[in-house]
Design a protein around this motif. Structure first.
Motif, short mmCIF file in Angstrom:
data_model
loop_
_atom_site.label_atom_id
_atom_site.label_comp_id
_atom_site.label_asym_id
_atom_site.label_seq_id
_atom_site.Cartn_x
_atom_site.Cartn_y
_atom_site.Cartn_z
N ARG A 51 -12.80 2.41 -4.98
CA ARG A 51 -11.63 1.58 -5.28
C ARG A 51 -11.45 1.42 -6.79
N GLN A 52 -12.54 1.11 -7.49
CA GLN A 52 -12.48 0.94 -8.93
C GLN A 52 -12.12 2.24 -9.65
N LEU A 53 -12.59 3.37 -9.10
CA LEU A 53 -12.28 4.67 -9.69
C LEU A 53 -10.78 4.95 -9.62
N PHE A 54 -10.17 4.71 -8.47
CA PHE A 54 -8.72 4.93 -8.34
C PHE A 54 -7.95 3.99 -9.27
N LYS A 55 -8.41 2.77 -9.40
CA LYS A 55 -7.74 1.82 -10.29
C LYS A 55 -7.84 2.28 -11.75
N ASN A 98 -9.58 16.22 1.00
CA ASN A 98 -8.18 15.99 0.68
C ASN A 98 -7.98 16.04 -0.82
N ASP A 99 -6.77 16.41 -1.25
CA ASP A 99 -6.40 16.42 -2.67
C ASP A 99 -5.46 15.25 -2.94
N TYR A 100 -5.63 14.62 -4.11
CA TYR A 100 -4.82 13.46 -4.49
C TYR A 100 -4.23 13.70 -5.87
N THR A 101 -3.05 13.12 -6.08
CA THR A 101 -2.41 13.17 -7.39
C THR A 101 -2.10 11.74 -7.81
N ILE A 102 -2.52 11.40 -9.01
CA ILE A 102 -2.21 10.09 -9.57
C ILE A 102 -1.15 10.34 -10.64
N SER A 103 0.05 9.85 -10.39
CA SER A 103 1.18 10.14 -11.28
C SER A 103 1.16 9.22 -12.50
N THR A 104 2.07 9.49 -13.40
CA THR A 104 2.13 8.71 -14.64
C THR A 104 2.62 7.28 -14.41
N ASN A 105 3.17 6.99 -13.23
CA ASN A 105 3.52 5.60 -12.94
C ASN A 105 2.40 4.94 -12.12
N SER A 106 1.23 5.59 -12.09
CA SER A 106 -0.03 5.13 -11.47
C SER A 106 0.00 5.10 -9.95
N SER A 107 1.00 5.75 -9.33
CA SER A 107 1.00 5.81 -7.87
C SER A 107 0.13 6.98 -7.41
N THR A 109 -0.82 9.74 -4.45
CA THR A 109 -0.29 10.44 -3.30
C THR A 109 -1.35 11.38 -2.76
N PRO A 110 -1.69 11.35 -1.49
CA PRO A 110 -1.41 10.34 -0.49
C PRO A 110 -2.13 9.03 -0.81
N ASN A 111 -1.75 7.95 -0.16
CA ASN A 111 -2.30 6.65 -0.52
C ASN A 111 -3.41 6.17 0.42
N LYS A 112 -4.00 7.10 1.18
CA LYS A 112 -5.12 6.76 2.07
C LYS A 112 -6.19 7.83 1.97
N TYR A 113 -7.44 7.44 2.17
CA TYR A 113 -8.53 8.40 2.24
C TYR A 113 -9.41 8.07 3.43
N LYS A 114 -10.09 9.08 3.93
CA LYS A 114 -10.91 8.93 5.14
C LYS A 114 -12.37 9.17 4.81
N VAL A 115 -13.22 8.34 5.45
CA VAL A 115 -14.66 8.41 5.24
C VAL A 115 -15.34 8.44 6.61
N LEU A 116 -16.36 9.29 6.75
CA LEU A 116 -17.17 9.28 7.95
C LEU A 116 -18.09 8.08 7.89
N GLN A 122 -13.26 6.43 9.33
CA GLN A 122 -12.55 5.22 8.92
C GLN A 122 -11.53 5.59 7.84
N GLU A 123 -10.38 4.96 7.91
CA GLU A 123 -9.33 5.22 6.93
C GLU A 123 -9.18 4.01 6.02
N PHE A 124 -9.09 4.27 4.71
CA PHE A 124 -8.96 3.20 3.73
C PHE A 124 -7.71 3.44 2.90
N THR A 125 -6.98 2.36 2.62
CA THR A 125 -5.77 2.43 1.80
C THR A 125 -6.14 2.28 0.34
N ILE A 126 -5.49 3.10 -0.48
CA ILE A 126 -5.71 3.03 -1.93
C ILE A 126 -4.75 2.00 -2.49
#
Length: 136
Positions: A51-55, A98-107, A109-116, A122-126
């Motif tokens: 969570r902190q990494l994405f932030k 999965n591959d994720y892109t963090i855009s310059t407006n900090s959004s 995509t996609p906004n969820k990741y899955k963990v075994l 389990q699915e977690f929202t970013i």
């Protein structure tokens, strides 16, 4: 009249073996619980780390003005930031690829990741860095 005192000091071998057997049983019963609890706490800490990494990466993309790519696969996260790659390994988490892109407006995509997690996925929202406020 003379009394004889037994000057035996210490424990007999049988007494020591009984105590050791009891301790082995108690350790066997509680050892698995302690290990399970430690693993669960490690998983929670690692989820917080994700969570902190994405932030943090959301702030980097926003303030530096370039998008950031991120790949989750198995127990690693690979970050590609301005053509520089960084890899972070996790001890307890296993990610669904999965591959994720963090855009310059900090959004993100996609906004969820899955963990075994405990043999299930389990699915977690970013969480986004900046909350959208709607005027009422």
């Amino acid at each position: 009249m003379m009394y004889r005192f037994n000057k035996q000091r210490g424990f007999s071998l049988i007494e020591l073996m009984v105590v050791m057997a009891i301790m082995a049983i108690v350790m066997g019963l509680t050892g698995g619980l302690v290990t399970k609890t430690v693993d669960q706490q490690t998983r929670q800490v690692e989820l917080q780390k994700v969570r902190q990494l994405f932030k943090r990466l959301g702030y980097h993309a926003y303030y530096n003005g370039y998008p950031i790519s991120l790949r989750m696969q198995e127990s690693t996260i690979t970050i590609t930031e301005n053509s520089q790659q960084t890899t972070i390994d996790f001890e307890q988490l296993v990610f669904s690829p999965n591959d994720y892109t963090i855009s310059t407006n900090s959004s993100v995509t996609p906004n969820k990741y899955k963990v075994l997690w405990n043999s299930t996925i389990q699915e977690f929202t970013i969480q986004s860095v900046f909350e959208n406020y709607e005027s009422e």
